[in-house]
Motif scaffolding. Structure first.
Motif, short mmCIF file in Angstrom:
data_model
loop_
_atom_site.label_atom_id
_atom_site.label_comp_id
_atom_site.label_asym_id
_atom_site.label_seq_id
_atom_site.Cartn_x
_atom_site.Cartn_y
_atom_site.Cartn_z
N GLN A 118 0.84 -1.19 0.00
CA GLN A 118 0.00 0.00 0.00
C GLN A 118 0.88 1.24 0.00
O GLN A 118 2.08 1.18 0.28
CB GLN A 118 -0.94 0.02 1.20
N HIS A 120 0.97 5.68 0.86
CA HIS A 120 0.35 6.83 1.50
C HIS A 120 0.59 8.09 0.68
O HIS A 120 0.36 9.21 1.17
CB HIS A 120 0.89 7.03 2.92
N ARG A 122 -0.32 10.96 -1.51
CA ARG A 122 -1.60 11.68 -1.62
C ARG A 122 -2.56 11.21 -0.53
O ARG A 122 -2.86 11.93 0.40
CB ARG A 122 -2.23 11.52 -3.01
N LYS A 123 -3.05 9.96 -0.64
CA LYS A 123 -3.91 9.36 0.38
C LYS A 123 -3.56 7.88 0.49
O LYS A 123 -3.03 7.29 -0.44
CB LYS A 123 -5.39 9.52 0.02
N LYS A 124 -3.89 7.30 1.63
CA LYS A 124 -3.66 5.86 1.81
C LYS A 124 -4.44 5.09 0.75
O LYS A 124 -5.63 5.32 0.55
CB LYS A 124 -4.12 5.44 3.20
N HIS A 125 -3.75 4.15 0.08
CA HIS A 125 -4.44 3.34 -0.92
C HIS A 125 -3.68 2.06 -1.20
O HIS A 125 -2.46 1.97 -1.00
CB HIS A 125 -4.63 4.12 -2.22
N GLU A 159 -5.92 8.85 -10.14
CA GLU A 159 -6.77 9.60 -9.20
C GLU A 159 -8.08 8.87 -8.94
O GLU A 159 -8.53 8.76 -7.80
CB GLU A 159 -7.05 11.00 -9.76
N ILE A 163 -6.15 5.51 -6.43
CA ILE A 163 -6.36 6.17 -5.13
C ILE A 163 -7.84 6.20 -4.75
O ILE A 163 -8.22 5.87 -3.63
CB ILE A 163 -5.79 7.60 -5.15
N SER A 166 -9.75 2.80 -3.33
CA SER A 166 -9.42 2.47 -1.94
C SER A 166 -10.11 3.41 -0.96
O SER A 166 -10.64 2.98 0.08
CB SER A 166 -7.89 2.55 -1.72
N ASN A 167 -10.12 4.69 -1.30
CA ASN A 167 -10.72 5.65 -0.38
C ASN A 167 -12.24 5.56 -0.35
O ASN A 167 -12.87 5.85 0.68
CB ASN A 167 -10.25 7.06 -0.72
N HIS A 186 7.27 7.42 4.11
CA HIS A 186 6.23 8.36 3.69
C HIS A 186 6.78 9.35 2.66
O HIS A 186 6.44 10.52 2.68
CB HIS A 186 5.65 9.12 4.89
#
Length: 234
Positions: A118, A120, A122-125, A159, A163, A166-167, A186
Motif C-alpha cells: 500500500q 500513502h 496523496r492518500k492511503k491506498h 486519481e 487512489i 481504496s478511499n 512516507h
C-alpha cells in the motif's frame, strides 16, 4: 472457494513472456477461474495452446483505460456474485515465489480488500498491481466501475481508481490491508521502489519488472534520480 482472477497484460509480440506464464500458472493454483486479458489479437498458436492446457481463459480487448480499463471490460463478462473473491493483477511484476502465504494471510484477515503493498502518497491506498476483494465489496466495486467507466489519461486512472477506489472503500467502512508493510516510509513516490529490500525481507513473492530491466517511464526516472534511488538492479 470459487474465485476469479483477471490478469491485465500489454505487450506487442505474439509470444507470452515466460515470466507471465509462470505468474499465470501460479495464479491458477489459487483461483478457480483465471482470465488472461490480452490486447494482442494475433497470439501465436503455441500461446493459445498454453492457455488452453492450463485452463486459463483468453479475453481479447482493445488497449484503452490502462489496467483498470481492461479489468472493467473483462469484469462485465462475468457475474461477480458467482465468486467469493476477485483478484486483479497486471503483468508489471516478476513472480519468484508461490502465492500460498499471501492467500493464507488473506483468508485469515478481517479486512475486505487486500494488496501486496500500500502507499500513502496523496492518500492511503492499495497499490493496484495486485489486489484482492472479498464478496462483501462487490456491490460497491461494481457500482464504482460502472459510475466512473474507462478513463483515458494516466493521471485520471491514478486519481479515480488507484487512489479513489481504496478511499471509497474506506469511506464506506471497509477495512483495507497490505501483505507487507512500509513501516515509516512516507516519501512522495511509490514505496515498492524504496522499500524493496524491506518488502523482500517480509517475504513478498514478487518484484516490479522495471526494477530488474530498468524500463522506467521518463517521469519516474527523473523523480527516482532526484530522490537518489539506487537503480542498479543487482
Amino acid at each position: 472457494m470459487n474465485s476469479l482472477c483477471l490478469f491485465a497484460s500489454y505487450f506487442k509480440t505474439n509470444i507470452i513472456s515466460a515470466y507471465i506464464k509462470v505468474y499465470l500458472q501460479e495464479l491458477k493454483k489459487n483461483h478457480s477461474t483465471v482470465v488472461f486479458i490480452s490486447t494482442n489479437p494475433n497470439l501465436d498458436k503455441s500461446e493459445l495452446s498454453f492457455l488452453n492446457e492450463n485452463r486459463i481463459t483468453l479475453f481479447e480487448t482493445s488497449n484503452e483505460g490502462y489496467d483498470f480499463g481492461q479489468w472493467y471490460k473483462a469484469m462485465r463478462s462475468y457475474n461477480l456474485y458467482d465468486f467469493d473473491k476477485l483478484t486483479l493483477v497486471n503483468d508489471s511484476c516478476v513472480l519468484f515465489a508461490g502465492l500460498s502465504d499471501f492467500y493464507d494471510w488473506v483468508n485469515s484477515s478481517n479486512a475486505s480488500a487486500f494488496a501486496m503493498t500500500q502507499s500513502h502518497v496523496r492518500k492511503k491506498h492499495l497499490q493496484s498491481y495486485f489486489m484482492v476483494f472479498n464478496k462483501n465489496t462487490f456491490p460497491l466495486l461494481s457500482n464504482y466501475f460502472k459510475t466512473h467507466g474507462i478513463k483515458a489519461s494516466f493521471n485520471e486512472v491514478i486519481e479515480t481508481y488507484e487512489i479513489g477506489l481504496s478511499n471509497q472503500l474506506i469511506f464506506n467502512g471497509f477495512k483495507i490491508d497490505s501483505f507487507v508493510k512500509n513501516n515509516t516510509f512516507h516519501k512522495e513516490f511509490a514505496p515498492y521502489y524504496f522499500n524493496v529490500k524491506e518488502h523482500l525481507a517480509q517475504r513478498i513473492p514478487l518484484i516490479k519488472r522495471k526494477i530488474i530491466d530498468g524500463s522506467y517511464r521518463k517521469d519516474e526516472l527523473y523523480t527516482l534520480a532526484r530522490m537518489d534511488f539506487e537503480m542498479n538492479p543487482s
